[in-house]
Enzyme design. Sequence first.
Site, PDB file in Angstrom:
ATOM      1  N   ASP A   1      36.459  33.296  41.150  1.00  0.00           N
ATOM      2  CA  ASP A   1      36.363  33.863  42.487  1.00  0.00           C
ATOM      3  C   ASP A   1      35.401  32.989  43.297  1.00  0.00           C
ATOM      4  OD1 ASP A   1      36.703  35.528  44.676  1.00  0.00           O
ATOM      5  OD2 ASP A   1      36.547  37.355  43.499  1.00  0.00           O
ATOM      6  N   TRP A   2      35.312  33.258  44.561  1.00  0.00           N
ATOM      7  CA  TRP A   2      34.554  32.435  45.511  1.00  0.00           C
ATOM      8  C   TRP A   2      33.098  32.260  45.048  1.00  0.00           C
ATOM      9  CZ3 TRP A   2      36.566  30.994  50.538  1.00  0.00           C
ATOM     10  CH2 TRP A   2      35.645  30.361  51.374  1.00  0.00           C
TER      11      TRP A   2
END
Length: 748
Positions: free
Chosen positions: A283-284
């Site tokens: 994820d980011w």
Amino acid sequence: MKQYLAIIALVLMSCSQNKTTTVKNNGEEKFIDSVLATMSIDDKIGQTNLRGTSSRAKTLSEELKEDVRQGKVGALLNVMKVEFVDELQKIAVEESPNKIPLIFGRDVVHGFKTIFPIPIGLAASWDTEIAKSSSRVAAIEASSVGIRWTFAPMLDIARDSRWGRIAESPGEDPYLASVLGKAYVEGFQGDSLNNPTSIAACAKHYIGYGAAMGGRDYNTTVIPEALLRNVYLPPFQSALNAGAATVMTSFNEINGIPATGNEFLLKQVLRDELKFDGFVVSDWDSVVEMIAHGYARDEKHAAELAAKAGMDMEMTSNAYELHLKKLIEQGKVTEGQLNVFVKNILRIKYRLGLFNTPYRDKNNEAAFYAKAHLEEAKEAAIKSSVLLKNEQVLPMSSQTKVALIGPLANAPLDQMGTWTFDGEKAHTITPLKAFETANVNFTHIKALTHSRDRSKAQFKSAVNAVKNSDVIVFVAGEEAILSGEAHSRANIDLPGVQEDLIKALSETGKPIVLVIMAGRPITITNIIDDVDAVLMAWHPGTMGGVALQEILFGLREPEGRLPVSWPKTAGQLPYFYNHKNTGRPANKKDYVAMYDIPVGAWQSSLGNDSHYLDVGYTPHFPFGFGLGYTAFKYTDLEISKDTIGFNETLQVKVSITNVGERPGKEVVQFYVQDVVGSITRPVRELKGFQHISLNKGETKEVVFKLSTGALGFSNHKIMHTVEEGDFNLWVGAQATSGLKGAFYLKEY
């Protein structure tokens, strides 16, 4: 003590694989190996780099173009100008060292241009065809601008409505989440990934993100392995069995180890047991966030931990880009490990057909907001809407004079909900617009400018304006910005002074229909007695206003059923129907409410079971609950056998009659309880459901078939087991009611 038959989970899982998780295609693997053989270490590391850009960028930076030219980028997200997509892909396939195409990704969560209800709303439809068709429409629209990868579906089991991302969740039940997850993947990816209108799905967030402490986003989770396997893992297994091309790691840590650096979850469970052969993306920034977690010393250490865990592609942060080569030189990570990452990434690019057809189909105009797409969106909104209360005020007649009030009655942006970067509010049909188009006899009074408005300046004018109306339709809720990522709420009442306005309007004596648009269940205990009907619309998307107008006036009936238990107060959370009994289960007979306790009562005289003194032990509305405009009666429960053996199938029949005054639809639900287990088992578990339509007075027989394999679970030894013993079952309209039966499972 029951005897049990243990079945190794790996065997069951490997037998159920299909689509892209089957045995690898020899031609595919030879091609991937041939590409890999031409790549330097720098080229390989470049493929692991998912670079992020702003979707509102006006220009394309020379730095980004040069990075693509040098092979430093494997995929891009949020590139939304089609000319930028075309230019970057041209650079990649014509100028980069190995001519490897890029994948362009985007958060296409519940629609691209045509916006569908938020995922928790789609889950309320209990309809796999709606889930599939919504993601197919999204894929068709998104692929036309070069997007071939979506960061959806989100499959996190959510048991706490305070969590902002419950809006993106399939709800609290692993069975419902599993069938919906399969449908989403099939819709996004179509019959073949290499179809130019297909986009690669990404099963996220792997894993346990919905169990964040206190419903606080990004927070820690503590999930025993048996619980992880029994509740949180099944939706991911279902999505992978359906061929999900990619998986995203979650932000949270699980039992002390962040998901992005969790070798047990990424290698043993995901790769070895579930046989996943696509690629895993972080994820980011979740790779470098392992530093803040206290699990990595610095970026280099974070890269090492993620690589050793088997994380293939890094989103936006650049720990791999900066440190992976040095880690290989130092022997802390092997080039063989890097080769595996690159092969996983190339495999999905190959399956998407990007090596043969790297460019978007410029002839595919996608027909944004096509009539068929809008019709699908309207159907989804109708099927997602859940009627929670109705004191004979709905449906309204065409002659009803309506006072339309509330901050969400004409809020086109908020009606679309969270994660709608590409939806356009100009195309959103609000209740106000729908009422105008349908020539409803109504008066619109705004009264509140937005959901958080705390001004009571318009209360008096609103009260005066409704006096000539027959019914008040109050469209309440929360703005889209109040749910979604990083938008958790400790208090989940209606924000602002909405409750105060409802109470003021109730003093007029006019019936009130409360329509809620929100990204989560909203606690309405304070006002439930002030309203005559409650309709939960979630954030219903582009066509929400049309759907609501048709429901309110009886052209259609609300078809949704709750995918989560609806709490009386946030203090009950987390709450879920498939809980354990405890040693002192709460019951109606022993429960004593707080205000019924005698003053000066003896300390140990009040029931002593598991409950809250002030709100009891039941939710406001249970999982599976939802009313329609007619009524159904369940009779004649019949079970094929009192005792079944392993590998046998139990057949359960029930008759359902429409005893109301109009045709209607019912979602018939089938629950089972394993009474005694080698680990304690839930009080009920959903094992199936069916949609039926009945005319007035009509009776239908519904049949469920239960295989003994569906009774399995992971025990305390983390073995998948089906155990001999007593089972209860129920067939009914929600998780707390139904006709009850029983059977015995015997190991012959």
